[in-house]
Scaffold this motif. Structure first.
Motif: not given
Length: 160
Positions: A34-35, A37-38, A46, A117, A119-120, A123-124
């Motif tokens: 998930a991380y 991808q963002r 990551y 970064t 908002d990462v 979002s996760v």
């Protein structure tokens, strides 16, 4: 100690879905994905993100301390730092008074990346379906579990 066996001779306690290690591994892989991808649109992997998080908290920082802080083998850190340096996000230098020590600092681009970064994490967190309190409790429980296991390992090592 007697092992519990099913009527067919299998050991139910050895079922993969019953293993804490497997559940943690699945969760770790899913959260890392998930991380990733963002982070990809930002040009970070990551593990590189973990390095940057450490440096956003404190810099310059010795490479060994970064490795320890992000729970990474020091030999695995070197290629990450080289890539971050080639991407213009960090600097690496050895102080004149200790050539064995490698200090890592942020460039202006590395400092600027922090805002991009921000908002990462949110979002996760959103895709987990957990609320802020549940996420905090799970994080704290996982840190406590890791601390307990590391303490037990140190005690076992000292006794050996």
């Amino acid at each position: 100690m007697k092992q519990d066996t099913a009527s067919d001779g299998r050991f139910p306690n050895l079922a993969i879905d019953e293993q804490l290690c497997f559940a943690l591994c699945r969760a770790a892989r899913a959260i890392t994905r998930a991380y990733a991808q963002r982070l990809a649109p930002l040009g970070l992997t990551y593990p590189q993100y973990l390095v940057m998080l450490a440096l956003w908290e404190e810099q310059p920082m010795a490479a060994g301390k970064i490795a320890e802080r992000i729970c990474l083998d020091p030999s695995s850190l070197t290629p990450l730092l080289k890539r971050l340096e080639s991407n213009g996000l960090v600097t690496r230098h050895r102080p004149a008074d200790n050539q064995r020590k490698l200090l890592v600092g942020l460039t202006q681009a590395g400092r600027d990346l922090q805002a991009r970064t921000a908002d990462v994490q949110h979002s996760v967190a959103a895709v987990t379906g957990l609320d802020v309190g549940e996420l905090a409790a799970m994080r704290d429980d996982l840190h406590a579990l890791a601390d307990q296991l590391l303490d037990a390992d140190r005690q076992d090592s000292a006794a050996a």
